[in-house]
Design an enzyme around this catalytic site. Structure first.
Site, PDB file in Angstrom:
ATOM      1  N   GLY A  24       0.813  -1.228   0.000  1.00 33.81           N
ATOM      2  CA  GLY A  24       0.000   0.000   0.000  1.00 33.81           C
ATOM      3  C   GLY A  24       0.838   1.266   0.000  1.00 33.81           C
ATOM      4  N   THR A  26       2.699   4.203  -2.776  1.00 32.79           N
ATOM      5  CA  THR A  26       2.135   4.958  -3.903  1.00 32.79           C
ATOM      6  C   THR A  26       1.631   4.007  -4.984  1.00 32.79           C
ATOM      7  OG1 THR A  26       3.651   6.764  -3.437  1.00 32.79           O
ATOM      8  CG2 THR A  26       2.683   6.719  -5.629  1.00 32.79           C
ATOM      9  N   ALA A  27       2.419   2.951  -5.268  1.00 30.86           N
ATOM     10  CA  ALA A  27       2.032   2.023  -6.333  1.00 30.86           C
ATOM     11  C   ALA A  27       0.737   1.298  -5.979  1.00 30.86           C
ATOM     12  CB  ALA A  27       3.151   1.024  -6.585  1.00 30.86           C
ATOM     13  N   GLU A  60       8.279  12.341  -4.822  1.00 32.66           N
ATOM     14  CA  GLU A  60       7.458  13.540  -4.650  1.00 32.66           C
ATOM     15  C   GLU A  60       7.443  14.459  -5.856  1.00 32.66           C
ATOM     16  OE1 GLU A  60       8.759  14.981  -0.672  1.00 32.66           O
ATOM     17  OE2 GLU A  60       7.225  13.548  -0.035  1.00 32.66           O
ATOM     18  N   LYS A  89       4.840  22.221 -10.977  1.00 35.20           N
ATOM     19  CA  LYS A  89       6.218  21.992 -11.435  1.00 35.20           C
ATOM     20  C   LYS A  89       6.284  22.216 -12.950  1.00 35.20           C
ATOM     21  CE  LYS A  89       9.543  18.243 -12.045  1.00 35.20           C
ATOM     22  NZ  LYS A  89       9.751  16.793 -11.933  1.00 35.20           N
TER      23      LYS A  89
END
Ligand code: FAD
Length: 509
Positions: A24, A26-27, A60, A89
């Site tokens: 569990g 980010t992926a 990030e 960004k």
């Protein structure tokens, strides 16, 4: 005349009914959120994660396809940015890469105006032969906006951007979304992976407390551990450290000391590089290094000596081996995220590879038994993505004039993949770059990094010479003036973020 092609008689949909996501980070949560939203009640989605083990805690800085991905999933951008304390960004500032003391910018989006037969760089190169001396980047909106630290959404998405976000908050945001869409979360440590004795496929995950989670399709999001795809199925790993020799990183978070910049910084040092990622509430920092040339303690000291602002957490050391899992999808298991391989975050591509894998899984989802042809297609596409990104990263190390340390001398002398050697030679001879098979990096990305690293074209497309001197001057002036006008009208990035999605008051500039 009537047309009467034969009518197909497909088998009725029979699964996969149970999709099990192991991990569990980010992926894992990106996968759960996307599949739950796409499939709804057609599949039963379970995610197993262990709080005790935790996540890698970095990741990030992102690239523009995430904007489209969020839109596909119907995510409200301002809500997402507020929840993840994100900033915008516009690209990456590469500092000290060609030589110490010099910088260049890899911006998102295009530069100038392309002709269908030749990119803008050809016109700019022709102008140089006519005495023009304005740098290439002056013709790029995103670069000039980044330089001025300004940002706003523009009509028709004419400003290309991505996000800088807090990875822990991102996983939490996706978790809320996935659970609302029906994903079941199971807290527990996976102790063993049970294989079907007949087929050899994964049958179930065995948890340390004795529970058994059975499934039809398993997504391995267990990070570097790769418990399913490697631990149980032995998919194999291609090691790329001979091309990308860095093997260690240390991350640390610090308090903000200025209004957030709309770009990530990648600052080379004598045995690797450092990152700075400005968020709304803090800054992400880290050092990437090659342990053959710099040991952990020296890398840590360098990081601590150079970060700005109060240190908010203890340094997080991470060891890695650059490369790709040989089979990304093997049997009834797909590797997504770090379990599928790793390349350093120099161009912020890992979350993008997660996204690509998820979209491919969603497109190739088996209706019944997993098809070997789908698996072959998935592996070919995903590995091609990884190889193209790998080549782009190697370019940053190989094309350098730095000879001031053993690390840079090693990089300058190393062999590179034929695919990259060809691209470099072609660009140097002709100024041309060809994008292959839905490749992530566009022509302008290659052009900016090639020239930034010192690979300068020796000729250009003849179509540029078709323009008379006054026509060429008009073209370049119009582009420059349009960029300058647009940038002058943009608000400061920090102010825009605070208004649009501010989670707290930004630090004054
Ligand atoms: P993890 O975050 O490690 O998650 C693994 C999950 O599996 C966790 O939930 C863990 O608890 C669970 N798990 C493991 N074993 C078990 C078990 N036995 N039982 C139960 N659960 C288990 N990417 C970018 O796009 N941009 C960046 O700027 C960027 N910077 C990076 C910097 C560094 C130094 C590194 C190393 C990576 C960076 N990445 C970046 C990559 C990015 O961090 C990862 O792609 C992303 O976080 C996904 O990680 P993951 O979910 O695959 O793994």
């Amino acid at each position: 005349m009537t047309w009467s092609p034969p009518t197909p008689q497909p088998a009725a949909f029979a699964g996969p009914r149970r999709i099990v996501i192991a991990g569990g980070g980010t992926a894992g949560w990106m996968t759960a959120a996307a599949l739950a939203r796409t499939l709804g009640a057609v599949a039963e989605i379970t995610l197993v994660e262990s709080e005790e083990i935790g996540t890698i805690g970095v990741g990030e800085s992102t690239i523009p396809p995430l904007v489209a991905y969020n839109r596909i999933l119907g995510i409200d951008e301002a809500e997402f940015m507020r929840a993840t304390q994100a900033t915008f960004k516009l690209g990456i500032s590469f500092e000290n890469w060609r030589v110490a003391g010099e910088s260049y910018f890899h911006s998102f989006g295009g530069t100038g105006r392309d002709h269908w037969s030749a990119g803008f760089q050809h016109f700019w190169l022709h102008a140089l032969t006519q005495g023009y001396d304005v740098p290439y980047g002056e013709h790029c909106l995103e670069l000039k906006a980044a330089e001025a630290a300004r940002f706003a959404h523009l009509p028709d998405d004419t400003m290309n951007y991505a996000y800088q976000l807090d990875s822990a908050r991102y996983a939490a945001f996706l978790r809320t979304m996935a659970e609302a869409d029906g994903t079941t979360r199971v807290e527990g440590r996976i102790a063993a992976v049970e294989l079907d004795t007949v087929s050899g496929d994964i049958a179930a995950l065995q948890l340390a407390d004795g529970r058994r989670i059975a499934g039809d399709l398993f997504i391995d999001c267990t990070g570097f551990r790769a418990l399913l795809i490697e631990g149980a199925l032995h998919a194999g790993y291609d090691d790329w450290t001979h091309w990308l020799p860095c093997d260690g990183a240390i991350a640390i978070q610090t308090g903000s000391v200025r209004a957030p910049l709309p770009y990530t910084r990648a600052i080379a040092h004598d045995a690797g590089w450092q990152w700075r990622i400005p968020l709304q509430h803090r800054q992400g920092n880290g050092i990437v290094y090659c342990s053959a040339y710099l040991d952990h303690d020296a890398a840590l000291q360098r990081l601590l000596d150079t970060v700005e602002g109060d240190k908010l957490v203890r340094p997080n050391p991470i060891r890695f081996r650059t490369g790709a899992r040989r089979r990304q999808w093997h049997r009834n298991c797909v590797a997504v995220g770090l379990s599928g391989g790793f390349m350093e975050p120099l161009e912020s591509t890992s979350i993008h590879l997660i996204q690509r894998a998820i979209l491919r899984i969603a497109r190739m989802l088996p209706a019944g038994r997993v098809s070997a042809r789908d698996i072959a297609e998935f592996n070919e596409q995903q590995l091609l993505d990884m190889e193209q990104i790998r080549d782009f990263l190697i370019l940053h190390y190989k094309a350098t004039d730095r000879r001031d340390s053993a690390f840079w001398r090693h990089c300058a002398a190393m062999e590179v993949p034929d695919t990259l050697a060809h691209r470099i030679a072609l660009f140097r001879e002709t100024g041309r770059v060809f994008r292959k098979n839905e490749e992530l990096f566009a022509e302008n990305s290659w052009v900016q990094v090639m020239m930034g690293q010192g690979i300068l074209p020796q000729s250009y497309h003849p179509v540029a010479a078709k323009l008379r001197k006054d026509e060429l001057e008009h073209l370049l002036r119009t582009v420059r003036e349009s960029v300058a006008r647009t940038v002058a009208a943009l608000p400061a990035h920090g102010d825009y973020v605070a208004r649009y999605c501010g989670a707290q008051q930004p630090v004054a500039a």
